[in-house]
Structure formats: C-alpha cells, structure tokens
Design a protein around this motif. Structure first.
Motif, PDB file in Angstrom:
ATOM      1  N   MET A  10       3.707 -49.549  60.066  1.00  0.00           N
ATOM      2  CA  MET A  10       2.575 -49.880  60.917  1.00  0.00           C
ATOM      3  C   MET A  10       2.927 -51.002  61.883  1.00  0.00           C
ATOM      4  SD  MET A  10      -0.356 -49.696  57.966  1.00  0.00           S
ATOM      5  CE  MET A  10      -1.618 -50.507  58.939  1.00  0.00           C
ATOM      6  N   GLY A  11       3.631 -52.004  61.376  1.00  0.00           N
ATOM      7  CA  GLY A  11       4.056 -53.102  62.238  1.00  0.00           C
ATOM      8  C   GLY A  11       4.997 -52.620  63.335  1.00  0.00           C
ATOM      9  N   SER A  12       5.899 -51.694  62.975  1.00  0.00           N
ATOM     10  CA  SER A  12       6.830 -51.151  63.962  1.00  0.00           C
ATOM     11  C   SER A  12       6.089 -50.383  65.050  1.00  0.00           C
ATOM     12  CB  SER A  12       7.842 -50.234  63.279  1.00  0.00           C
ATOM     13  OG  SER A  12       8.648 -50.957  62.369  1.00  0.00           O
ATOM     14  N   ARG A  13       5.078 -49.628  64.640  1.00  0.00           N
ATOM     15  CA  ARG A  13       4.281 -48.883  65.619  1.00  0.00           C
ATOM     16  C   ARG A  13       3.660 -49.828  66.644  1.00  0.00           C
ATOM     17  NH1 ARG A  13       0.843 -43.802  63.724  1.00  0.00           N
ATOM     18  NH2 ARG A  13       2.378 -42.674  62.491  1.00  0.00           N
ATOM     19  N   SER A  58       2.196 -62.848  65.511  1.00  0.00           N
ATOM     20  CA  SER A  58       1.887 -63.762  64.407  1.00  0.00           C
ATOM     21  C   SER A  58       1.337 -62.966  63.233  1.00  0.00           C
ATOM     22  CB  SER A  58       0.860 -64.811  64.836  1.00  0.00           C
ATOM     23  OG  SER A  58       0.355 -65.505  63.703  1.00  0.00           O
ATOM     24  N   ASN A  59       1.841 -63.219  62.034  1.00  0.00           N
ATOM     25  CA  ASN A  59       1.366 -62.523  60.833  1.00  0.00           C
ATOM     26  C   ASN A  59      -0.082 -62.840  60.505  1.00  0.00           C
ATOM     27  OD1 ASN A  59       3.608 -60.973  60.139  1.00  0.00           O
ATOM     28  ND2 ASN A  59       4.610 -62.706  59.132  1.00  0.00           N
ATOM     29  N   GLU A  60      -0.567 -63.996  60.956  1.00  0.00           N
ATOM     30  CA  GLU A  60      -1.931 -64.402  60.616  1.00  0.00           C
ATOM     31  C   GLU A  60      -2.960 -63.796  61.567  1.00  0.00           C
ATOM     32  OE1 GLU A  60      -2.502 -66.010  57.844  1.00  0.00           O
ATOM     33  OE2 GLU A  60      -0.329 -66.060  57.499  1.00  0.00           O
ATOM     34  N   MET A  61      -2.527 -63.345  62.722  1.00  0.00           N
ATOM     35  CA  MET A  61      -3.444 -62.775  63.717  1.00  0.00           C
ATOM     36  C   MET A  61      -3.619 -61.284  63.467  1.00  0.00           C
ATOM     37  SD  MET A  61      -1.874 -64.817  67.009  1.00  0.00           S
ATOM     38  CE  MET A  61      -2.733 -63.817  68.211  1.00  0.00           C
ATOM     39  N   THR A  62      -4.721 -60.732  63.947  1.00  0.00           N
ATOM     40  CA  THR A  62      -4.962 -59.296  63.816  1.00  0.00           C
ATOM     41  C   THR A  62      -4.064 -58.540  64.791  1.00  0.00           C
ATOM     42  OG1 THR A  62      -6.676 -59.183  65.518  1.00  0.00           O
ATOM     43  CG2 THR A  62      -7.383 -59.768  63.283  1.00  0.00           C
ATOM     44  N   HIS A  92      -7.215 -50.591  61.311  1.00  0.00           N
ATOM     45  CA  HIS A  92      -6.216 -51.602  60.936  1.00  0.00           C
ATOM     46  C   HIS A  92      -5.959 -52.591  62.064  1.00  0.00           C
ATOM     47  CE1 HIS A  92      -5.113 -49.804  57.091  1.00  0.00           C
ATOM     48  NE2 HIS A  92      -5.117 -48.623  57.686  1.00  0.00           N
ATOM     49  N   LEU A  93      -6.294 -52.217  63.297  1.00  0.00           N
ATOM     50  CA  LEU A  93      -6.073 -53.128  64.420  1.00  0.00           C
ATOM     51  C   LEU A  93      -6.798 -54.449  64.242  1.00  0.00           C
ATOM     52  CD1 LEU A  93      -6.168 -50.969  67.672  1.00  0.00           C
ATOM     53  CD2 LEU A  93      -4.350 -52.506  66.945  1.00  0.00           C
ATOM     54  N   ASP A  94      -7.893 -54.451  63.496  1.00  0.00           N
ATOM     55  CA  ASP A  94      -8.668 -55.672  63.318  1.00  0.00           C
ATOM     56  C   ASP A  94      -8.362 -56.361  61.993  1.00  0.00           C
ATOM     57  OD1 ASP A  94     -10.206 -55.595  65.791  1.00  0.00           O
ATOM     58  OD2 ASP A  94     -11.082 -53.759  64.957  1.00  0.00           O
ATOM     59  N   GLN A  95      -7.258 -55.981  61.378  1.00  0.00           N
ATOM     60  CA  GLN A  95      -6.776 -56.639  60.159  1.00  0.00           C
ATOM     61  C   GLN A  95      -5.555 -57.498  60.498  1.00  0.00           C
ATOM     62  OE1 GLN A  95      -8.507 -56.427  57.327  1.00  0.00           O
ATOM     63  NE2 GLN A  95      -9.928 -55.127  58.508  1.00  0.00           N
ATOM     64  N   PRO A  96      -5.286 -58.552  59.714  1.00  0.00           N
ATOM     65  CA  PRO A  96      -4.123 -59.413  59.985  1.00  0.00           C
ATOM     66  C   PRO A  96      -2.809 -58.614  59.906  1.00  0.00           C
ATOM     67  CG  PRO A  96      -5.620 -60.475  58.452  1.00  0.00           C
ATOM     68  CD  PRO A  96      -6.103 -59.061  58.602  1.00  0.00           C
ATOM     69  N   LEU A  97      -1.866 -58.995  60.729  1.00  0.00           N
ATOM     70  CA  LEU A  97      -0.579 -58.303  60.771  1.00  0.00           C
ATOM     71  C   LEU A  97       0.118 -58.355  59.416  1.00  0.00           C
ATOM     72  CD1 LEU A  97       1.390 -56.827  62.710  1.00  0.00           C
ATOM     73  CD2 LEU A  97       2.482 -59.043  63.110  1.00  0.00           C
ATOM     74  N   LYS A  98      -0.120 -59.400  58.636  1.00  0.00           N
ATOM     75  CA  LYS A  98       0.545 -59.536  57.346  1.00  0.00           C
ATOM     76  C   LYS A  98       0.126 -58.467  56.344  1.00  0.00           C
ATOM     77  CE  LYS A  98      -2.758 -62.984  55.589  1.00  0.00           C
ATOM     78  NZ  LYS A  98      -2.925 -64.401  55.161  1.00  0.00           N
TER      79      LYS A  98
END
Length: 446
Positions: free
Chosen positions: A160-163, A109-113, A148-154
């Motif tokens: 970074m998303g691919s990683r 989910s883009n809204e979740m970390t 960045h792990l504790d930031q929203p996926l968006k």
C-alpha cells in the motif's frame, strides 16, 4: 519517434569525490575552511572517479536504459542529470524540465495520513498551487487506496505504501523522466498498472532514462542501452545487443568466481560488443555464455514447411535445427533446450528433448532438429536462445557446471498474421518422444 534535437547531452563529463578520513574533514571542506588556507597548506585527499569522461546525447522522446554493476556510476550519472551533483569537469546540456523518480517516499511521514502525505510530497516537489487539485485527484484515483487514505501511513502494508509513493512520484509530467529501480511497486496487478503509466509517458513524447537491474524491464521500455562499469562508458547501442554483451560479461565473471556485485573486480569489460561475440561454423555471430568443455553449438537453422525463413504465420509448424561439434572425443548424455522470447524480454516458450546419448570423436558433428506442433503466437518479433546441457547417468542436470553451451538470442523471427487484430498467444509445452541418431523431432506432449 524521437526527433533530432537533443534533450540531453553529456560532453566529457567526469565526477570525482574526495575520500575523507574522518567526518570532520568532510565538514571542514564542505564549509570551505580548507579554501581559506594557503595552497601549500591545504590537505590533499585521495579521490575516487565515480564517472570519467562520459560523452553521449539523448534525443527528445528517446528511451534509454542505464545498466551496470553496483558501483558502476549509474546513480551518479542520474544525479548529474537532475542537477543534484555538479560535474567535476565537462559540460551537461538539458533541454526541458527534468523530474526524477530515483527515490520514492521523499517528503513522507509515517505519522501523517495518506492524504496529508500527498499534499506534503507535492509541496516538497514545488508543484504549483494551480495544478495541485487536479494532481491530487489523479493520485487518489490511481493508487486505489479508498478509506485507507485517511489512515496514518504507519498502518499501511508495504504494498500500500508503495502504491501511494509511486502514484505521487509519477504525478508530474516532465520533458525528461528519470527512473531508478521503482517499477516494481506493489503487487502484480499494480506492477502492470505502473508499467502502463510509464508507457503513457512514452506515448506523450517524454524522454526517459531508466536504471534497473531487471533486463526485462529495460527491454520492455528502452530502445537503447548505455552500459557503465567503474565510471566509464563501456557500450552504447541497441538495447538487446548491449544487454546480450552485458549478460555474457556477467557470466564470465561468475565462471572466474568473481562476484558481479564487486565493483573493484579487475576483469575488464569489453571495448566493443564484438569482443563478446563468437562466430559459429555457419558464419553466424552470436553471444555465447561460457560453459564446460565438451560439445559446442556450431550452426543453427529455422524453417517452416517451405524451407529456411524468418517469417511465420499462426498455425505453422516451427522447425528449429542445430548442430554440435565435439571439442574432445567421448560418450555424451545431453539435453537440448530452445527458449522463445518476446522483444520485451518475456519468455513465452520452452522446447526441450528427453535425453540424447551418443559418442563423438573430436571434431565430429551431430545434427539435431526440433519440430513443434502448430504454434499460434501473437504478431511480433521473437528471439530464440539455445542451450546444451550435460546430464548425469541418472538423467538429471548436475547444476550450473553441467552447461556445455548457451547462445543468447541467437536467432530471431517474426510472426505475421494473415490479417485482422484477433491474433493471440498460445504456449505449447513440448518434449521429445523419439530419437534418430541425426534427427531429433519434438512432438506435442500428451
């Protein structure tokens, strides 16, 4: 080494999809409405065979690549392996757990970390609670995203998303691993890290099925390749042999003006790899790409200082010879290119001359020899491809139509170091500095 017992077996498997005219028809069929009607009143939809009578088996620990054009049936086959689809006919035998990397990002989910997405994705994939903590720590360490792990996926970049998605997707260690076009996650550094992770699966004995349009990736990870086209199995054999035949087929499509992306092309693939081979005048069977009429390669040779060989030691000069024969008489201006490839499909050397001007009568031959300076290559097996190009009067290649001949992976040789593990790779740029009518020597560029 793969053992003898099969991890996977397809026996005369077919998958047929009905072609509905409207979404409503699809919904009625999915809910079983048509099955309630008398047989005579049930509508008959046209159908499409995504796969037709596919049979093969994969031993435990084997690494098998699946190749083919878009619409060939590759993804349908993998979804049958993972039980996302049921076969319309035939049987599928699986021995062991199956995990698919066909779609990264499922359950994200883009809204979740990033951290929340890790837990959600693992829960979606039904990972046991007892393994969750260990796997989460491993994912965090592997993806290297830090705070960045504790930031929203968006807020993540594409890399970074691919990683994150790749790290989650490869957290499970199955008996059979299915991979579909996801090995290029992130930047160059992470791509190499991803490849190393895949090799780890292999070293632990996992059976792998890999779909990729990158022939280099297939050669790097797979010993065997299955080629599909329009739902049927065209070829199943050693990786390099099947890939060579497939690339020749694609080149033939290109020369006919047929897009390789058009699965409805009526240009039939070969029944066997032999149909894609050409026999040279020296009796050698090679894979020849199509080219314009003019001159064609007729014989090949590979030597060191002692004579013909397929084994070299670091520091030895590499003498590569070829002869060409004229299909029609005339004046020619040619460039010869010799390319060295590793067994994993990486190009490690390119040798070419300046311009060779000559006249040949139809059927007349001309011999060319390239002699490199001392080459130092890491131990292993290498393949040699040969190309002959037509060059215009200004000395520049005229484009794709300027190609007279290409022989893919026509020779192979092995570098055998004198001992020790301190061998390494040096790439020597070479070019021709002098010509003899029948003997062209290539020397090291200044």
């Amino acid at each position: 080494m793969p053992d003898a017992s099969p991890a996977l077996r397809f026996s005369n498997v077919g998958k047929t999809f009905p072609l509905y005219e409207t979404p409503g028809q699809r919904a009625l069929d999915a809910f079983g409405f048509y099955r309630l009607l008398p047989r005579a009143l049930r509508p008959r939809f046209p159908s499409f065979d995504a796969l037709a009578d596919i049979s093969f088996s994969v031993s435990k620990g084997e690494r098998v690549g699946i190749i083919g054009r878009n619409g060939a049936g590759k993804t349908s086959l993998l979804k049958l392996v993972t039980d996302n689809f049921k076969p319309s006919r035939g049987t599928i035998e699986r021995n062991g757990t199956v995990h698919s990397l066909m779609q990264t990002g499922i359950g994200f989910s883009n809204e979740m970390t990033g951290r929340e997405n890790i837990h959600a994705a693992l829960a979606y994939n039904r990972l046991p609670e007892s393994e969750m903590l260990r796997v989460v720590d491993e994912i965090i360490d592997f993806c290297e995203l830090g705070d960045h792990l504790d930031q929203p996926l968006k807020t993540y970049s594409l890399g970074m998303g691919s990683r994150l998605q790749f790290a989650v997707a490869t957290a499970v260690d199955p008996d059979i691993l299915i991979i579909d076009e996801i090995l290029g996650a992130g930047d160059v550094y992470f791509t190499h890290k991803s490849a190393a992770r895949m090799k780890g699966f292999v070293e632990r004995g996992a059976t792998m099925l890999i779909v990729s349009h990158s022939m280099q990736q297939i050669l790097e990870f797979c010993d065997r390749v299955i080629w599909l086209d329009r739902g049927r199995l065209v070829m199943d054999g050693p990786a390099l042999e099947v890939i060579d035949a497939y690339e020749v087929y694609l080149e033939r499509l290109s020369r006919l003006g047929i897009s390789s992306e058009d699965p409805q092309s009526r240009f039939e693939p070969p029944a066997t790899s032999d149909e894609m081979k050409t026999r040279l005048g020296d009796g050698r069977d090679v894979y020849r790409w199509p080219g314009k009429k003019g001159v064609k390669i007729d014989s090949l040779s590979l030597e060191n200082a002692l004579g013909p060989t397929d084994k070299f030691r670091p520091g030895e000069s590499l003498k590569v010879g070829l002869s060409i024969v004229a299909e029609e008489g005339g004046d020619y201006i040619c460039r010869y290119v010799i390319t060295l490839w590793t067994a994993a499909g990486r190009r490690v050397g390119r040798i070419e001359n300046d311009i060779d001007r000559f006249a040949l009568a139809a059927g007349e031959r001309r011999s060319i020899r390239f002699e490199t300076p001392a080459q130092v290559l890491t131990r292993g097996r290498y393949f040699v491809s040969f190309s002959v190009y037509d060059v215009d009067k200004h000395g520049s290649a005229a484009g794709q139509e300027a190609r007279y001949d290409v022989l893919a992976h026509a020779l192979d040789f092995e570098v055998v170091p004198p001992g020790g593990d301190d061998d390494f790779l040096i790439r020597h740029p070479c070019r021709s500095l002098s010509f003899d009518p029948h003997d062209i020597k290539v020397q090291e560029a200044p």
